[in-house]
Motif scaffolding. Structure first.
Motif, PDB file in Angstrom:
ATOM      1  N   ASP A  58       0.851  -1.185   0.000  1.00  0.00           N
ATOM      2  CA  ASP A  58       0.000   0.000   0.000  1.00  0.00           C
ATOM      3  C   ASP A  58       0.895   1.246   0.000  1.00  0.00           C
ATOM      4  O   ASP A  58       1.693   1.464   0.920  1.00  0.00           O
ATOM      5  N   GLU A  59       0.775   2.075  -1.025  1.00  0.00           N
ATOM      6  CA  GLU A  59       1.703   3.196  -1.212  1.00  0.00           C
ATOM      7  C   GLU A  59       1.691   4.164  -0.043  1.00  0.00           C
ATOM      8  O   GLU A  59       2.738   4.634   0.408  1.00  0.00           O
ATOM      9  N   ARG A  60       0.510   4.487   0.437  1.00  0.00           N
ATOM     10  CA  ARG A  60       0.419   5.480   1.508  1.00  0.00           C
ATOM     11  C   ARG A  60       0.820   4.896   2.867  1.00  0.00           C
ATOM     12  O   ARG A  60       1.601   5.490   3.604  1.00  0.00           O
ATOM     13  N   ALA A  61       0.298   3.708   3.184  1.00  0.00           N
ATOM     14  CA  ALA A  61       0.541   3.118   4.502  1.00  0.00           C
ATOM     15  C   ALA A  61       2.005   2.764   4.719  1.00  0.00           C
ATOM     16  O   ALA A  61       2.488   2.786   5.852  1.00  0.00           O
ATOM     17  N   THR A  62       2.722   2.446   3.638  1.00  0.00           N
ATOM     18  CA  THR A  62       4.125   2.019   3.778  1.00  0.00           C
ATOM     19  C   THR A  62       5.118   3.125   3.441  1.00  0.00           C
ATOM     20  O   THR A  62       6.309   2.861   3.300  1.00  0.00           O
ATOM     21  N   ARG A  63       4.646   4.349   3.331  1.00  0.00           N
ATOM     22  CA  ARG A  63       5.513   5.451   2.892  1.00  0.00           C
ATOM     23  C   ARG A  63       6.753   5.589   3.761  1.00  0.00           C
ATOM     24  O   ARG A  63       7.879   5.684   3.272  1.00  0.00           O
ATOM     25  N   ARG A  64       6.562   5.568   5.067  1.00  0.00           N
ATOM     26  CA  ARG A  64       7.703   5.808   5.948  1.00  0.00           C
ATOM     27  C   ARG A  64       8.559   4.558   6.141  1.00  0.00           C
ATOM     28  O   ARG A  64       9.777   4.658   6.289  1.00  0.00           O
TER      29      ARG A  64
END
Length: 286
Positions: A58-64
């Motif tokens: 998931d691009e947003r959830a795994t950003r950091r």
């Protein structure tokens, strides 16, 4: 991941595959400039065309978390390049997984003797993929299959590591899976190498030390690791791992924080891509 995909990855380590995919996702989903450009790991993993549909991509959830993954890899590579420039010619990667430094940076790696140390199954998978991609295993790259519960250090010495010459030893994404006793033993072995040697290791901080918005991600990772039979066993606060480095014989030790990594590699970004303090690094010198 489908059953068919899992069968196609017989021998591959699920954590190594996920790490390789996050490195590729940084290139595919995050804006330039990229901290690390590594899509070769994606080719080695060979996950199928639908890999970006995986829940852990998931691009947003795994950003950091993917920012942390590329930051630690870039930091280690910068350190290896720096030490190579000072004359160090041995580089050991513990728990190498699908690391691609040797393939992406032959300009540096070919001047070193590189030892990739990993369990036999995952390493055999990587060897097959390197050969399938036409990359092969050059003479200066030693793939060292070991049982980390056995005499893995002896296997490394048998593969040609010269303890009388300085080396860089990297351990990224490994300590959380080991017992405190195993970590201490590893640190002590590296501290016994020739003066001028360097250990660079990541460590996982306790959940309560992590940014509140990132804690659910860490808890999910812990749950997944436990379900896969590879539970997280050891967490450190910076002062604890620095004390361990000194106790095991290192002459110097410093903590590399997420804030330092952010300042070094992510300054000026406005898209929220910056490393979490969940996983940080220690650099210890002999």
């Amino acid at each position: 991941m489908s059953d068919a995909t899992e069968q196609g990855h017989a021998g591959a380590d699920h954590t190594a595959v996920r790490t390789a995919l996050w490195r590729a996702l940084h290139v595919r989903a995050d804006a330039a400039p990229h901290v690390l450009e590594d899509e070769l790991g994606l080719r080695l993993a060979d996950p199928g065309d639908d890999w970006r549909d995986r829940p852990d991509m998931d691009e947003r959830a795994t950003r950091r978390v993917r920012a942390s993954i590329v930051a630690r890899a870039r930091f280690v590579e910068d350190l290896v390049v720096e030490r190579a420039g000072e004359g160090v010619d041995q580089y050991v990667v513990l728990g190498a997984g699908l690391d691609t430094f040797a393939q992406r940076r032959p300009d540096v790696a070919a001047r070193l003797r590189v030892f990739e140390v990993d369990r036999p199954g995952p390493q055999a998978f990587k060897r097959r993929r390197l050969e399938a991609l036409g990359l092969g295993v050059p003479d200066w790259l030693r793939l060292v299959p070991v049982d980390f519960e056995g005499d893995w250090w002896g296997r490394l010495l048998d593969a040609g590591l010269d303890p009388g010459r300085p080396a860089v030893v990297a351990s990224a994404g490994v300590t959380m899976y080991l017992t405190p006793e195993a970590i201490k033993a590893t640190f002590a072995l590296v501290a016994g190498l020739a003066p001028g040697s360097t250990l660079v290791s990541t460590f996982l901080r306790p959940v309560e030390d992590v940014e509140p918005e990132e804690q659910p991600q860490l808890r999910a990772a812990m749950k997944g690791a436990r379900a896969a039979g590879t539970p997280f066993q050891t967490f450190f606060r910076p002062e604890q791992i620095l004390a361990l480095a000194r106790e095991t014989g290192f002459r110097t030790a410093r903590h590399v924080s997420a804030e330092e990594l952010a300042e070094r590699y992510f300054t000026g970004r406005t898209d929220g891509v910056r490393p979490s303090r969940g996983e940080e690094l220690v650099v210890a010198g002999v």
